[in-house]
Design an enzyme around this catalytic site. Structure first.
Site, PDB file in Angstrom:
ATOM      1  N   TYR A  51       0.814  -1.222   0.000  1.00 10.76           N
ATOM      2  CA  TYR A  51       0.000   0.000   0.000  1.00 10.76           C
ATOM      3  C   TYR A  51       0.846   1.270   0.000  1.00 10.76           C
ATOM      4  O   TYR A  51       0.413   2.308   0.496  1.00 10.76           O
ATOM      5  CB  TYR A  51      -0.929  -0.010   1.221  1.00 10.76           C
ATOM      6  CG  TYR A  51      -2.190  -0.848   1.035  1.00 10.76           C
ATOM      7  CD1 TYR A  51      -3.049  -0.633  -0.051  1.00 10.76           C
ATOM      8  CD2 TYR A  51      -2.550  -1.822   1.951  1.00 10.76           C
ATOM      9  CE1 TYR A  51      -4.203  -1.382  -0.220  1.00 10.76           C
ATOM     10  CE2 TYR A  51      -3.715  -2.579   1.792  1.00 10.76           C
ATOM     11  CZ  TYR A  51      -4.541  -2.348   0.702  1.00 10.76           C
ATOM     12  OH  TYR A  51      -5.695  -3.076   0.531  1.00 10.76           O
ATOM     13  N   PHE A  59      -5.753   7.429   6.776  1.00 12.93           N
ATOM     14  CA  PHE A  59      -6.151   6.090   7.222  1.00 12.93           C
ATOM     15  C   PHE A  59      -5.038   5.057   7.042  1.00 12.93           C
ATOM     16  O   PHE A  59      -5.241   3.870   7.296  1.00 12.93           O
ATOM     17  CB  PHE A  59      -7.414   5.640   6.478  1.00 12.93           C
ATOM     18  CG  PHE A  59      -7.290   5.661   4.967  1.00 12.93           C
ATOM     19  CD1 PHE A  59      -6.709   4.611   4.275  1.00 12.93           C
ATOM     20  CD2 PHE A  59      -7.773   6.754   4.240  1.00 12.93           C
ATOM     21  CE1 PHE A  59      -6.583   4.637   2.894  1.00 12.93           C
ATOM     22  CE2 PHE A  59      -7.662   6.788   2.847  1.00 12.93           C
ATOM     23  CZ  PHE A  59      -7.064   5.728   2.175  1.00 12.93           C
ATOM     24  N   ARG A  84     -12.108  -5.808 -10.861  1.00 10.65           N
ATOM     25  CA  ARG A  84     -12.509  -4.599 -10.134  1.00 10.65           C
ATOM     26  C   ARG A  84     -14.031  -4.422 -10.193  1.00 10.65           C
ATOM     27  O   ARG A  84     -14.650  -3.965  -9.236  1.00 10.65           O
ATOM     28  CB  ARG A  84     -11.816  -3.362 -10.717  1.00 10.65           C
ATOM     29  CG  ARG A  84     -10.293  -3.384 -10.586  1.00 10.65           C
ATOM     30  CD  ARG A  84      -9.789  -2.927  -9.250  1.00 10.65           C
ATOM     31  NE  ARG A  84     -10.058  -1.534  -8.981  1.00 10.65           N
ATOM     32  CZ  ARG A  84      -9.640  -0.901  -7.887  1.00 10.65           C
ATOM     33  NH1 ARG A  84      -8.920  -1.549  -6.970  1.00 10.65           N
ATOM     34  NH2 ARG A  84      -9.920   0.359  -7.696  1.00 10.65           N
ATOM     35  N   THR A  90     -14.950   1.014  -3.645  1.00 14.28           N
ATOM     36  CA  THR A  90     -14.182   0.960  -2.394  1.00 14.28           C
ATOM     37  C   THR A  90     -15.091   1.049  -1.172  1.00 14.28           C
ATOM     38  O   THR A  90     -14.919   0.321  -0.200  1.00 14.28           O
ATOM     39  CB  THR A  90     -13.146   2.110  -2.375  1.00 14.28           C
ATOM     40  OG1 THR A  90     -12.315   1.994  -3.540  1.00 14.28           O
ATOM     41  CG2 THR A  90     -12.274   2.047  -1.130  1.00 14.28           C
ATOM     42  N   ARG A 101     -18.346  -6.494  -2.680  1.00 13.16           N
ATOM     43  CA  ARG A 101     -18.505  -5.524  -1.595  1.00 13.16           C
ATOM     44  C   ARG A 101     -19.964  -5.100  -1.431  1.00 13.16           C
ATOM     45  O   ARG A 101     -20.439  -4.886  -0.311  1.00 13.16           O
ATOM     46  CB  ARG A 101     -17.615  -4.307  -1.847  1.00 13.16           C
ATOM     47  CG  ARG A 101     -16.122  -4.607  -1.631  1.00 13.16           C
ATOM     48  CD  ARG A 101     -15.257  -3.475  -2.144  1.00 13.16           C
ATOM     49  NE  ARG A 101     -13.829  -3.659  -1.861  1.00 13.16           N
ATOM     50  CZ  ARG A 101     -12.869  -2.937  -2.412  1.00 13.16           C
ATOM     51  NH1 ARG A 101     -13.170  -1.977  -3.281  1.00 13.16           N
ATOM     52  NH2 ARG A 101     -11.598  -3.152  -2.107  1.00 13.16           N
ATOM     53  N   HIS A 114      -9.295  -7.238  -1.840  1.00 11.29           N
ATOM     54  CA  HIS A 114      -8.444  -6.331  -2.618  1.00 11.29           C
ATOM     55  C   HIS A 114      -8.309  -6.856  -4.031  1.00 11.29           C
ATOM     56  O   HIS A 114      -8.231  -8.067  -4.242  1.00 11.29           O
ATOM     57  CB  HIS A 114      -7.040  -6.247  -1.989  1.00 11.29           C
ATOM     58  CG  HIS A 114      -6.017  -5.640  -2.922  1.00 11.29           C
ATOM     59  ND1 HIS A 114      -5.857  -4.278  -3.034  1.00 11.29           N
ATOM     60  CD2 HIS A 114      -5.168  -6.197  -3.825  1.00 11.29           C
ATOM     61  CE1 HIS A 114      -4.923  -4.036  -3.960  1.00 11.29           C
ATOM     62  NE2 HIS A 114      -4.488  -5.182  -4.440  1.00 11.29           N
ATOM     63  N   GLU A 125       2.194  -6.520  -7.573  1.00  9.77           N
ATOM     64  CA  GLU A 125       1.655  -7.112  -6.348  1.00  9.77           C
ATOM     65  C   GLU A 125       1.802  -8.637  -6.351  1.00  9.77           C
ATOM     66  O   GLU A 125       2.089  -9.227  -5.305  1.00  9.77           O
ATOM     67  CB  GLU A 125       0.178  -6.703  -6.190  1.00  9.77           C
ATOM     68  CG  GLU A 125       0.038  -5.202  -5.925  1.00  9.77           C
ATOM     69  CD  GLU A 125      -1.397  -4.694  -6.043  1.00  9.77           C
ATOM     70  OE1 GLU A 125      -2.311  -5.506  -6.289  1.00  9.77           O
ATOM     71  OE2 GLU A 125      -1.594  -3.466  -5.902  1.00  9.77           O
TER      72      GLU A 125
HETATM   73  P1  DAT Z   1      -9.513  -0.105  -3.413  1.00  7.49           P
HETATM   74  O1  DAT Z   1      -9.307  -1.150  -2.341  1.00  7.49           O
HETATM   75  O2  DAT Z   1     -10.944  -0.044  -3.867  1.00  7.49           O
HETATM   76  O3  DAT Z   1      -8.534  -0.244  -4.562  1.00  7.49           O
HETATM   77  P2  DAT Z   1      -7.890   2.151  -2.532  1.00  7.49           P
HETATM   78  O4  DAT Z   1      -6.751   1.502  -3.262  1.00  7.49           O
HETATM   79  O5  DAT Z   1      -8.192   3.571  -2.851  1.00  7.49           O
HETATM   80  O6  DAT Z   1      -9.246   1.313  -2.726  1.00  7.49           O
HETATM   81  O7  DAT Z   1      -7.640   2.042  -0.958  1.00  7.49           O
HETATM   82  C1  DAT Z   1      -7.102   0.861  -0.406  1.00  7.49           C
HETATM   83  C2  DAT Z   1      -7.850   0.522   0.866  1.00  7.49           C
HETATM   84  O8  DAT Z   1      -7.675   1.574   1.830  1.00  7.49           O
HETATM   85  C3  DAT Z   1      -9.371   0.408   0.709  1.00  7.49           C
HETATM   86  O9  DAT Z   1      -9.760  -0.865   0.242  1.00  7.49           O
HETATM   87  C4  DAT Z   1      -9.846   0.679   2.087  1.00  7.49           C
HETATM   88  C5  DAT Z   1      -8.874   1.745   2.591  1.00  7.49           C
HETATM   89  N1  DAT Z   1      -9.426   3.093   2.333  1.00  7.49           N
HETATM   90  C6  DAT Z   1      -9.501   3.721   1.132  1.00  7.49           C
HETATM   91  N2  DAT Z   1     -10.072   4.936   1.244  1.00  7.49           N
HETATM   92  C7  DAT Z   1     -10.362   5.080   2.567  1.00  7.49           C
HETATM   93  C8  DAT Z   1     -10.966   6.111   3.352  1.00  7.49           C
HETATM   94  N3  DAT Z   1     -11.378   7.263   2.804  1.00  7.49           N
HETATM   95  N4  DAT Z   1     -11.126   5.893   4.685  1.00  7.49           N
HETATM   96  C9  DAT Z   1     -10.694   4.738   5.255  1.00  7.49           C
HETATM   97  N5  DAT Z   1     -10.115   3.736   4.578  1.00  7.49           N
HETATM   98  C10 DAT Z   1      -9.945   3.899   3.255  1.00  7.49           C
HETATM   99 MG    MG Z   2      -6.441   0.018  -4.646  1.00  7.01          MG
END
Ligand code: DAT
Ligand code: MG
Length: 148
Positions: A51, A59, A84, A90, A101, A114, A125
């Site tokens: 990440y 977060f 996806r 998300t 989800r 994920h 990844e």
């Molecule tokens: P995704 O998992 O849909 O690819 P992302 O890569 O933007 O989403 O974020 C990775 C993870 O981080 C997501 O599954 C949950 C957490 N996350 C993302 N946005 C968040 C937020 N606004 N508040 C809390 N957790 C968050």
């Molecule tokens: Mg992501």
């Protein structure tokens, strides 16, 4: 058509809630080929690398604390974008019914699964979570019935 690789991870909430089979089943039924499967307790350094693009987010530290899980790799034609869509938005409250989800989760911080967001990240990844020799090359018997 380009064969892509994506990295799908059932997150710790998905494992604790007994949703591993349900989630894997959705990718199997879609027709994606499973090439690697692993139940894994994720070290902090690996979660941070996975990440790393989110390092500046508020977060980030709670996200790292939460990620310890049973990961899965899937491979197939156009698999990254399609996975996806199967996964959904998300925020599970905004995810469409029918998506993983949308059907199985209620909160962004516990969104059960994920999926890589690009073919490049799919490769990155997969290499991060699986060692050389841990992926299996095989031809599913259903292949000619799935694609002409
Ligand atoms: P995704 O998992 O849909 O690819 P992302 O890569 O933007 O989403 O974020 C990775 C993870 O981080 C997501 O599954 C949950 C957490 N996350 C993302 N946005 C968040 C937020 N606004 N508040 C809390 N957790 C968050
Ligand atoms: Mg992501």
């Amino acid at each position: 058509e380009q064969v892509e690789q994506t990295y799908i991870m059932v997150k710790p909430d998905g494992v604790q809630r007994g949703l591993v089979g349900e989630i894997i089943s959705r990718f199997e039924r879609k027709g994606f080929k499973l090439t690697g499967l692993k139940l894994f307790q994720c070290p902090k350094e690996l979660a941070e690398e996975h990440y790393k693009d989110l390092k500046t987010k508020s977060f980030y530290s709670t996200l790292i604390d939460y990620i310890t899980s049973g990961p899965v790799v899937w491979e197939g034609v156009g698999v990254v974008a399609s996975a996806r869509k199967l996964i959904g938005s998300t925020n599970p409250l905004q995810a469409e019914p029918g998506t993983i989800r949308g059907d199985l989760a209620v909160q962004t911080g516990r969104n059960v699964v994920h999926g890589s967001d690009s073919p490049e990240n799919g490769k990155r990844e997969t290499a991060l979570w699986f060692k050389e020799g841990e992926l299996c090359e095989w031809t599913p018997a259903q292949a000619p019935w799935l694609m002409e």
